[in-house]
Design an enzyme around this catalytic site. Structure first.
Site: not given
Length: 475
Positions: A373-374, A390, A429
């Site tokens: 994941h970033p 993402s 998010v």
């Protein structure tokens, strides 16, 4: 064993469709009269022995090669007396009725058939003979079905539009669907509403039947011992379904009757009292099964074809779902090898399969998913090198439009988090806004590594659910 599970354990799930019954009815009540007398096992009919099912002789055994006089006369009672008692009761109240008519039984009862037709009853097919089909070869069962349809047409003047074998095989529904001439098939007890199945190369409507609101329980162990028990059960069922209809979730109630059972004088009074009770309520649609089927076809036609995860080959499955867990197609590869079925063709269902693989993986593999994941609002985002998923998720929370001060704050939090835990901060998010993300960032920095590793894994699964929900019905 196959890795594809053919049974549908999902159905309509938590959100069944509104059937939109006519005139805003809160419940559809459907009365079935099973006409089997003269179609049962009997050596006169070319069978190997006598009938042993659904009579006053509970626990009866077949007599191989012999006529069973008592059993025959019990069935004869249904044709000679029970049918007419039911016919009078239902006709006097103008109750629409569906008959499940065994073709050979109908052929032996012309007066009863004329009475059914005179009352406007639907006569659906109940097979060629009232016998057990579970051990029939597929070709032999198909032959019986074709002969049943032909004989039904000869006796009634039209082919049947509904089918119910009852004592069916695993092939019955498919064979009926392949015939292509049935508006509905009733060999299912799986729901309180009609539903579509894709089987035999076509969409077949199923209008499920009942074995609980059924007078057959007068003839089975631990069944009904008196009319009052039958009445109580029917009334309780009706009231529960009626209340669900009032609450905006209308259903269908089937009531199964047999001439030799409910047609007895000691039992028909319970049926009479139930009909009086249901008929006194407003918002009740008494209907034949064919009426329910045609209504459903108009209001809820067969769904448009869509790609279902449980039907995909491995390559297509991985192409479609390999990115659900960030840069970790091995999870989709593992999920495809699990026992998948209709219950996995929703976001909730497919998430279950994918997370099983994720949770069963060693910690090092799960850590690899986390490190794939970033960073939130990190360098990859600035360089526009995020995956499409993402990028969309971060943009949805406003993380693509930070002020210089906000960007510096996120950079500092990311660095502290990775230094402490060894993987980037991960949060779904879509469940947050910028302020709540920052609050969670600050709080979770206080966790120990084990607690934060577990929380990060939960967030990965939550992200996966959101992504699947963009692609599939939620379930």
């Amino acid at each position: 064993m196959t890795t594809r599970y053919p049974r549908d354990m999902q159905g309509y799930g938590a959100a069944p469709p509104d059937p939109d019954w006519p005139d805003g009815a809160r419940i559809a009540v459907q009365i079935v009269v099973n006409y089997e007398e003269g179609g049962e096992n009997c050596i006169l009919h070319g069978d190997a022995g006598s009938e042993a099912f659904l009579s006053e002789i509970v626990g009866a055994a077949a007599w191989p090669g012999q006529r069973h006089w008592n059993m025959e006369s019990i069935y004869e009672y249904g044709a000679r007396a029970g049918f007419w008692r039911l016919h009078r009761l239902l006709s006097e109240r103008n109750i629409p009725v569906t008959v499940y008519g065994v073709a050979t039984a109908l052929a032996r009862s012309p007066a009863q058939v004329a009475a059914m037709q005179g009352a406007g009853w639907e006569i659906a097919s109940h097979g060629l003979k009232w016998i057990e089909y579970k051990d029939f070869a597929e070709a032999e069962e198909r032959d019986h079905m074709e002969r049943a349809i032909a004989l039904h047409r000869e006796v009634t003047g039209a082919r049947p539009r509904g089918w119910y074998t009852g004592r069916c095989s695993v092939n019955t529904v498919r064979l009926a669907a392949e015939d292509g001439g049935f508006d509905y098939v009733a060999d299912s007890y799986a729901d309180d509403l009609p539903y579509w199945v894709r089987i035999g190369g076509r969409d077949q409507l199923i209008v499920p039947y009942t074995l609980d609101c059924n007078d057959m329980r007068f003839a089975t162990p631990q069944g009904f011992n008196s009319g009052d028990q039958f009445l109580t059960y029917l009334t309780d069922t009706f009231e529960t379904l009626y209340a669900e209809g009032v609450a905006g979730r209308p259903r269908m109630m089937s009531v199964g009757l047999h001439c030799r059972l409910a047609g007895r004088p000691g039992r028909i009074g319970a049926l009479q009292r139930f009909l009086d009770h249901a008929g006194a309520r407003g918002g009740v649609w008494f209907a034949r099964r064919i009426d329910i089927a045609r209504h459903w076809m108009r209001r809820h036609p067969a769904p448009a074809p869509r790609m279902r995860p449980s039907h995909m080959d491995r390559a297509a499955f991985v192409r479609a779902y390999g990115g659900i867990f960030e840069h970790s197609p091995w999870i989709a590869e593992g999920a495809h090898g699990l026992e998948l079925g209709a219950a996995h063709d929703t976001a909730t269902g497919l998430l279950s399969a994918l997370t099983r693989v994720f949770r069963a993986a060693p910690e090092a593999a799960r850590l690899g998913v986390l490190t794939a994941h970033p960073d939130l609002a990190g360098k990859l985002a600035a360089a526009r090198r995020l995956t499409a998923e993402s990028a969309g998720e971060q943009a949805g929370a406003g993380l693509d439009a930070l002020t210089e001060r906000e960007q510096a704050h996120f950079t500092d939090l990311n660095a502290r988090y990775v230094a402490k835990f060894g993987f980037p901060f991960i949060i779904a998010v879509r469940d947050h806004d910028k302020a709540s993300i920052l609050a969670a960032f600050t709080t979770r920095l206080e966790n120990d590594r084990a607690a934060e590793f577990a929380e990060a894994c939960r967030q990965v699964e939550r992200i996966a659910f959101h992504r699947l929900s963009d692609m599939l019905p939620r379930g």
